[in-house]
Scaffold this active site. Structure first.
Site, PDB file in Angstrom:
ATOM      1  N   ARG A   1      -0.320  -9.058  13.124  1.00  0.00           N
ATOM      2  CA  ARG A   1      -0.918  -8.030  12.252  1.00  0.00           C
ATOM      3  C   ARG A   1      -1.765  -8.678  11.153  1.00  0.00           C
ATOM      4  O   ARG A   1      -2.819  -8.149  10.788  1.00  0.00           O
ATOM      5  CB  ARG A   1       0.186  -7.158  11.630  1.00  0.00           C
ATOM      6  CG  ARG A   1       0.820  -6.215  12.645  1.00  0.00           C
ATOM      7  CD  ARG A   1       2.175  -5.696  12.194  1.00  0.00           C
ATOM      8  NE  ARG A   1       2.124  -4.911  10.983  1.00  0.00           N
ATOM      9  CZ  ARG A   1       3.187  -4.666  10.225  1.00  0.00           C
ATOM     10  NH1 ARG A   1       4.370  -5.153  10.550  1.00  0.00           N
ATOM     11  NH2 ARG A   1       3.053  -3.946   9.136  1.00  0.00           N
TER      12      ARG A   1
ATOM     13  N   LYS B   1       0.838  -1.216   0.000  1.00  0.00           N
ATOM     14  CA  LYS B   1       0.000   0.000   0.000  1.00  0.00           C
ATOM     15  C   LYS B   1       0.869   1.261   0.000  1.00  0.00           C
ATOM     16  O   LYS B   1       0.644   2.168  -0.790  1.00  0.00           O
ATOM     17  CB  LYS B   1      -0.926   0.022   1.234  1.00  0.00           C
ATOM     18  CG  LYS B   1      -1.840  -1.177   1.355  1.00  0.00           C
ATOM     19  CD  LYS B   1      -2.754  -1.070   2.560  1.00  0.00           C
ATOM     20  CE  LYS B   1      -2.043  -1.058   3.899  1.00  0.00           C
ATOM     21  NZ  LYS B   1      -1.304  -2.300   4.210  1.00  0.00           N
TER      22      LYS B   1
ATOM     23  N   ARG C   1      11.926  -5.484   4.393  1.00  0.00           N
ATOM     24  CA  ARG C   1      11.577  -4.063   4.248  1.00  0.00           C
ATOM     25  C   ARG C   1      12.500  -3.170   5.085  1.00  0.00           C
ATOM     26  O   ARG C   1      12.861  -3.494   6.207  1.00  0.00           O
ATOM     27  CB  ARG C   1      10.144  -3.818   4.698  1.00  0.00           C
ATOM     28  CG  ARG C   1       9.832  -2.324   4.702  1.00  0.00           C
ATOM     29  CD  ARG C   1       8.401  -2.007   4.789  1.00  0.00           C
ATOM     30  NE  ARG C   1       7.775  -2.502   6.002  1.00  0.00           N
ATOM     31  CZ  ARG C   1       6.478  -2.369   6.233  1.00  0.00           C
ATOM     32  NH1 ARG C   1       5.705  -1.810   5.336  1.00  0.00           N
ATOM     33  NH2 ARG C   1       5.948  -2.831   7.339  1.00  0.00           N
TER      34      ARG C   1
ATOM     35  N   ARG D   1      11.552  -1.510  10.667  1.00  0.00           N
ATOM     36  CA  ARG D   1      10.494  -1.109  11.597  1.00  0.00           C
ATOM     37  C   ARG D   1      10.388  -2.075  12.768  1.00  0.00           C
ATOM     38  O   ARG D   1      10.568  -3.281  12.604  1.00  0.00           O
ATOM     39  CB  ARG D   1       9.144  -1.083  10.860  1.00  0.00           C
ATOM     40  CG  ARG D   1       8.823   0.290  10.323  1.00  0.00           C
ATOM     41  CD  ARG D   1       7.668   0.296   9.393  1.00  0.00           C
ATOM     42  NE  ARG D   1       6.462  -0.366   9.866  1.00  0.00           N
ATOM     43  CZ  ARG D   1       5.307  -0.364   9.194  1.00  0.00           C
ATOM     44  NH1 ARG D   1       5.228   0.271   8.041  1.00  0.00           N
ATOM     45  NH2 ARG D   1       4.248  -0.991   9.661  1.00  0.00           N
TER      46      ARG D   1
ATOM     47  N   ARG E   1      -9.592   1.126   8.922  1.00  0.00           N
ATOM     48  CA  ARG E   1      -9.098  -0.224   9.200  1.00  0.00           C
ATOM     49  C   ARG E   1     -10.097  -1.032  10.005  1.00  0.00           C
ATOM     50  O   ARG E   1      -9.842  -2.189  10.317  1.00  0.00           O
ATOM     51  CB  ARG E   1      -7.826  -0.075  10.022  1.00  0.00           C
ATOM     52  CG  ARG E   1      -6.627  -0.741   9.428  1.00  0.00           C
ATOM     53  CD  ARG E   1      -5.482  -0.414  10.354  1.00  0.00           C
ATOM     54  NE  ARG E   1      -4.328  -1.155  10.042  1.00  0.00           N
ATOM     55  CZ  ARG E   1      -3.311  -0.676   9.329  1.00  0.00           C
ATOM     56  NH1 ARG E   1      -3.363   0.518   8.822  1.00  0.00           N
ATOM     57  NH2 ARG E   1      -2.263  -1.423   9.146  1.00  0.00           N
TER      58      ARG E   1
HETATM   59  P1  AP5 Z   1       4.820  -1.610   1.718  1.00  0.00           P
HETATM   60  O1  AP5 Z   1       4.503  -0.742   0.551  1.00  0.00           O
HETATM   61  O2  AP5 Z   1       5.637  -1.025   2.828  1.00  0.00           O
HETATM   62  O3  AP5 Z   1       3.496  -2.316   2.258  1.00  0.00           O
HETATM   63  P2  AP5 Z   1       2.296  -1.770   3.119  1.00  0.00           P
HETATM   64  O4  AP5 Z   1       1.075  -2.439   2.609  1.00  0.00           O
HETATM   65  O5  AP5 Z   1       2.315  -0.271   3.143  1.00  0.00           O
HETATM   66  O6  AP5 Z   1       2.720  -2.393   4.503  1.00  0.00           O
HETATM   67  P3  AP5 Z   1       2.624  -1.830   5.981  1.00  0.00           P
HETATM   68  O7  AP5 Z   1       3.343  -2.835   6.839  1.00  0.00           O
HETATM   69  O8  AP5 Z   1       3.109  -0.415   6.050  1.00  0.00           O
HETATM   70  O9  AP5 Z   1       1.131  -1.907   6.207  1.00  0.00           O
HETATM   71  P4  AP5 Z   1       0.422  -1.885   7.523  1.00  0.00           P
HETATM   72  O10 AP5 Z   1      -0.945  -1.609   7.029  1.00  0.00           O
HETATM   73  O11 AP5 Z   1       0.599  -3.071   8.384  1.00  0.00           O
HETATM   74  O12 AP5 Z   1       1.187  -0.731   8.321  1.00  0.00           O
HETATM   75  P5  AP5 Z   1       0.790   0.732   8.761  1.00  0.00           P
HETATM   76  O13 AP5 Z   1       2.005   1.538   8.738  1.00  0.00           O
HETATM   77  O14 AP5 Z   1      -0.422   1.211   8.023  1.00  0.00           O
HETATM   78  O15 AP5 Z   1       5.543  -2.925   1.139  1.00  0.00           O
HETATM   79  C1  AP5 Z   1       6.069  -3.897   2.033  1.00  0.00           C
HETATM   80  C2  AP5 Z   1       7.444  -4.351   1.505  1.00  0.00           C
HETATM   81  O16 AP5 Z   1       7.271  -5.116   0.323  1.00  0.00           O
HETATM   82  C3  AP5 Z   1       8.342  -3.169   1.151  1.00  0.00           C
HETATM   83  O17 AP5 Z   1       9.650  -3.479   1.531  1.00  0.00           O
HETATM   84  C4  AP5 Z   1       8.193  -3.049  -0.372  1.00  0.00           C
HETATM   85  O18 AP5 Z   1       9.379  -2.533  -0.983  1.00  0.00           O
HETATM   86  C5  AP5 Z   1       7.943  -4.496  -0.784  1.00  0.00           C
HETATM   87  N1  AP5 Z   1       7.048  -4.602  -1.923  1.00  0.00           N
HETATM   88  C6  AP5 Z   1       5.980  -3.827  -2.187  1.00  0.00           C
HETATM   89  N2  AP5 Z   1       5.378  -4.238  -3.318  1.00  0.00           N
HETATM   90  C7  AP5 Z   1       6.084  -5.316  -3.757  1.00  0.00           C
HETATM   91  C8  AP5 Z   1       5.972  -6.202  -4.856  1.00  0.00           C
HETATM   92  N3  AP5 Z   1       5.001  -6.085  -5.767  1.00  0.00           N
HETATM   93  N4  AP5 Z   1       6.862  -7.196  -4.972  1.00  0.00           N
HETATM   94  C9  AP5 Z   1       7.834  -7.341  -4.070  1.00  0.00           C
HETATM   95  N5  AP5 Z   1       8.016  -6.533  -3.008  1.00  0.00           N
HETATM   96  C10 AP5 Z   1       7.151  -5.533  -2.850  1.00  0.00           C
HETATM   97  O19 AP5 Z   1       0.321   0.479  10.253  1.00  0.00           O
HETATM   98  C11 AP5 Z   1       1.225   0.076  11.266  1.00  0.00           C
HETATM   99  C12 AP5 Z   1       0.489  -0.028  12.587  1.00  0.00           C
HETATM  100  O20 AP5 Z   1      -0.066   1.267  12.957  1.00  0.00           O
HETATM  101  C13 AP5 Z   1      -0.730  -0.967  12.608  1.00  0.00           C
HETATM  102  O21 AP5 Z   1      -0.350  -2.303  12.863  1.00  0.00           O
HETATM  103  C14 AP5 Z   1      -1.562  -0.347  13.749  1.00  0.00           C
HETATM  104  O22 AP5 Z   1      -1.067  -0.725  15.000  1.00  0.00           O
HETATM  105  C15 AP5 Z   1      -1.339   1.141  13.579  1.00  0.00           C
HETATM  106  N6  AP5 Z   1      -2.367   1.776  12.705  1.00  0.00           N
HETATM  107  C16 AP5 Z   1      -2.164   2.341  11.487  1.00  0.00           C
HETATM  108  N7  AP5 Z   1      -3.325   2.776  10.963  1.00  0.00           N
HETATM  109  C17 AP5 Z   1      -4.288   2.455  11.865  1.00  0.00           C
HETATM  110  C18 AP5 Z   1      -5.696   2.619  11.878  1.00  0.00           C
HETATM  111  N8  AP5 Z   1      -6.354   3.178  10.844  1.00  0.00           N
HETATM  112  N9  AP5 Z   1      -6.375   2.157  12.963  1.00  0.00           N
HETATM  113  C19 AP5 Z   1      -5.735   1.600  13.998  1.00  0.00           C
HETATM  114  N10 AP5 Z   1      -4.408   1.395  14.046  1.00  0.00           N
HETATM  115  C20 AP5 Z   1      -3.684   1.839  12.993  1.00  0.00           C
END
Ligand code: AP5
Length: 211
Positions: free
Chosen positions: A167, A13, A123, A156, A88
């Protein structure tokens, strides 16, 4: 374009949001990025968020809804935005609908659970600006510093295997039901994450009708 990106942790994402943001000239609003910035700054919000994030749990709805509502009131959001990682839960989706902000499309980026652990273990992100990288799939051309700002690349705290598995469970239990919520509005589109980044980008463009 007012767009929501849904999908499991590590689906790509953040990576696709960065590409779309440049292409469409609109900002990404990532709740994960905002919460991690608050943790780095040591604010009250950050201290609270850290306890949930490091366990792979969701931060309480009222906290996240509050920061997103405030962000959406800023001037730049009028021309469009990409919401990455919000909503979410169904309660967050309902709170967003209640703001009256009209969403154009909701893109669900789908990736199998077994791929996620592999992706997240490789990552890295820039400590200074948050730009995401992967040691194999998207390395920085400057080695272990950021291409964009020269900042240090770090792993991270929530990308260890146990937390990643938590997660993934939280995603299936609390976030996946939102797809049904948006399917009913006719705004849900689906793209399947591919092995190569460029192929995922093409799938995303096609799903959003941007080709
Ligand atoms: P990346 O693009 O970083 O993936 P992502 O989907 O953004 O992954 P996240 O781990 O950031 O998602 P998340 O939703 O768990 O975390 P968030 O920060 O929102 O890609 C991942 C890796 O794969 C990278 O290294 C990339 O280079 C690689 N890649 C990408 N595409 C690829 C491909 N096609 N092929 C190969 N490799 C590829 O949330 C973190 C925490 O914050 C949550 O757990 C929660 O505790 C809290 N939080 C955030 N938002 C909320 C909310 N709305 N409500 C409650 N808690 C929240």
């Amino acid at each position: 374009m007012k767009l929501i990106l849904l999908g499991p942790p590590g689906a790509g994402k953040g990576t696709q949001a960065e590409i779309l943001s440049k292409r469409l000239g609109i900002d990404t609003i990532s709740t994960g990025v905002m919460l991690r910035a608050a943790i780095r700054e040591g604010t009250e919000l950050g201290k609270l968020a850290e306890t949930y994030i490091n366990d792979g749990k969701l931060v309480p709805d009222e906290v996240v809804v509050g920061i997103v509502k405030e962000r959406l009131q800023q001037e730049d959001c009028k021309k469009g935005f990409i919401l990455d990682g919000f909503p979410r839960t169904t309660a967050q989706a309902e709170a967003l609908t209640a703001t009256g902000v009209e969403i154009d499309k909701v893109l669900s980026l789908e990736v199998a659970d077994e791929k996620i652990v592999e992706r997240l273990s490789g990552r890295r992100e820039c400590k200074a600006c948050g730009t995401p990288y992967h040691v194999v799939f998207k390395p920085s051309s400057k080695g272990d510093v950021c291409d964009a700002c020269g900042g240090e690349l770090i792993q991270r705290a929530d990308d260890n295997e146990e937390t990643v598995r938590n997660r993934i469970c939280v995603y299936h239990e609390q976030t996946e039901p939102i797809k049904e919520y948006y399917e009913k509005t006719g705004k849900l589109v689906i793209a399947y994450g591919q092995e190569e980044l460029e192929d995922t980008t093409k799938a995303v463009s096609k799903a959003l009708g941007l080709e």
